[in-house]
Design an enzyme around this catalytic site. Structure first.
Site, short mmCIF file in Angstrom:
data_model
loop_
_atom_site.label_atom_id
_atom_site.label_comp_id
_atom_site.label_asym_id
_atom_site.label_seq_id
_atom_site.Cartn_x
_atom_site.Cartn_y
_atom_site.Cartn_z
N TRP A 138 -12.78 -48.21 -8.49
CA TRP A 138 -12.02 -47.29 -9.33
C TRP A 138 -11.26 -48.15 -10.35
CZ3 TRP A 138 -6.50 -45.62 -8.09
CH2 TRP A 138 -6.09 -44.59 -8.93
N ASP A 218 -7.97 -47.65 1.07
CA ASP A 218 -7.67 -46.54 0.18
C ASP A 218 -8.53 -45.35 0.60
OD1 ASP A 218 -6.96 -44.90 -1.87
OD2 ASP A 218 -7.83 -46.10 -3.48
N LYS A 253 -7.62 -34.62 -3.85
CA LYS A 253 -8.97 -34.07 -3.87
C LYS A 253 -9.19 -33.10 -2.70
CE LYS A 253 -9.88 -36.93 -7.26
NZ LYS A 253 -9.15 -38.12 -7.18
C1 LMR Z 1 -11.21 -40.38 -10.83
O1 LMR Z 1 -11.58 -41.51 -10.51
O2 LMR Z 1 -11.81 -39.69 -11.67
C2 LMR Z 1 -10.01 -39.80 -10.17
O3 LMR Z 1 -9.62 -40.60 -9.10
C3 LMR Z 1 -8.92 -39.50 -11.12
C4 LMR Z 1 -8.20 -40.73 -11.59
O4 LMR Z 1 -6.98 -40.74 -11.49
O5 LMR Z 1 -8.83 -41.66 -12.08
#
Ligand code: LMR
Length: 402
Positions: A138, A218, A253
């Protein structure tokens, strides 16, 4: 009396302009596109077959109860709503021993992002100077590590064939030094959707048990993969093997609370008497960051989890989400070879996301020629697809890759 204009020191104009967060910028780009058949596969929100992101019925019911019964909005404290924090614990850590004999405690945070940030900050305070992280990850993980000023050490999360690179994660864990941590995704890996199998989690847990590294896990998508219990396998396995760990949790989510920012950070200490000093550090860091987390979303989740009927409704709604995403994945996997892409691996992946090996120019063509929006990394939110648009998506992939 008049003051000389611009006589004082000007500092803020020294700031270098920053680009907007690429993922969040997509929300606005998509909104500005007026093509009726546009498809949003960008930011990670669940969508129904109609393309909507409705508030969960269970949350609506809890909110109605809150409106009726909440008698004060007075301050709580940096730990937020502990009723919320504790109500989640059996789902995360297991119903039989949700505190591991009093070794686990938590606090509410502004979303999972707040929890990750607090985890990294407290790890740094405890002497962690570098964190191992599988890539891709992420994007905000790397941003948080950089902002908190710990060194990021990367390893490859996935193999080219769409499976998890178990050797890489085990290598990172085994070579981690004292003063280092390993950040792992508990389930429904963001962005790849490629999770470790239970056997692989067993190996990871064993490696962590023999490692000097602190585990930070996480968990942002529990219940969106194979099921609430199934998705907790890796986390619970690791916690049963290591003396201490930090667990960042998001309800954004699995309760659909996105903008309400509902999360928690849990710490498992070596023994129950070691919890308080750690919690005091977390409280101090939270106080200096956001003082107290926003209340509403956590309170609504607490109301759901303390009411059997609402809990049942939540579990059903979560189950429906999971089933629909599985259906989308099956349709994509059944499409098999599409242009130069092989979509079969998507059938074995989990959660909202998958990464398609597309060139930048192909991603741009999908946007320009087909009104399909996805992250620049090739990440798609599979929940943005449904019966009404999936054929168009597959045809567009064939077009830009042929
Ligand atoms: C995403 O990866 O799209 C979500 O976790 C929203 C975010 O805050 O990035």
């Amino acid at each position: 009396m008049s003051f000389a204009r611009h006589g004082g020191r000007i500092m803020l104009d020294r700031l270098e302009p920053q680009s907007p967060d690429a993922l969040l910028a997509l929300i606005k780009l998509y909104a500005a596109d007026d093509r009726a058949d546009k498809i949003d596969l960008g930011v990670g929100v669940y969508r129904t077959n109609e393309g909507d992101t409705p508030v969960f019925g269970a949350i609506k019911a809890a909110e109605a109860k809150l409106v009726e019964q909440q008698d004060s909005k007075s301050y709580l404290g940096p730990e937020g709503d502990l009723g919320f924090v504790h109500a989640l614990m059996p789902y995360i850590f297991g119903k039989n021993d949700a505190t591991k004999g009093g070794r686990i405690e938590g606090m509410q945070t502004p979303g999972g992002t707040g929890a990750v940030r607090l985890a990294v900050a407290v790890a740094k305070q405890a002497g962690v100077t570098a964190i191992h992280m599988g890539t891709p990850s992420w994007p905000n993980h790397a941003q948080i590590l950089s902002d908190v000023a710990v060194t990021t050490r990367t390893f490859d999360h996935a193999n080219a064939d769409g499976t998890a690179n178990i050797d890489a994660v085990l290598g990172a864990i085994r070579t981690a030094q004292d003063g280092e941590a390993v950040l792992l995704h508990g389930c429904c890996h963001n962005p790849t959707g490629i999770d470790y199998s239970n056997d692989q989690w067993d190996q990871i847990a064993e490696a962590l048990a023999n490692s000097k590294a602190l585990a930070i896990i996480d968990v942002a998508y529990q219940g969106l993969g194979a099921g609430l219990e199934e998705d907790a396998y890796g986390l619970r396995k690791v916690l049963s093997a290591v003396p201490e760990a930090l667990v960042a949790y998001s309800c954004d989510k699995n309760f659909g609370m996105y903008r309400d920012r509902v999360g928690a950070l849990y710490v498992m200490a070596e023994s129950s008497d070691k919890l308080d000093p750690i919690l005091s550090n977390l409280n101090a860091l939270a106080r200096a960051s956001w003082s107290m987390p926003p209340d509403h979303g956590g309170a609504a989740v607490r109301v759901v989890l303390r009411d059997d009927k609402m809990t049942g409704q939540w579990l059903e709604e979560l189950g429906d989400m999971r089933a629909r995403m599985r259906e989308v994945r099956t349709t994509l996997a059944d499409a098999g070879d599409v242009g130069t892409l092989d979509l079969r691996p998507l059938g074995n992946q989990n959660g909202l996301f998958a990464v398609l090996p597309l060139e930048k120019e192909q991603i741009q063509r999908l946007r320009d020629d087909h009104a399909i929006y996805m992250a620049g990394s090739g990440r798609i939110n599979v929940a943005g697809l449904h019966k009404g648009n999936i054929d168009k998506f597959i045809a567009a992939l064939a077009d830009v890759t042929s």
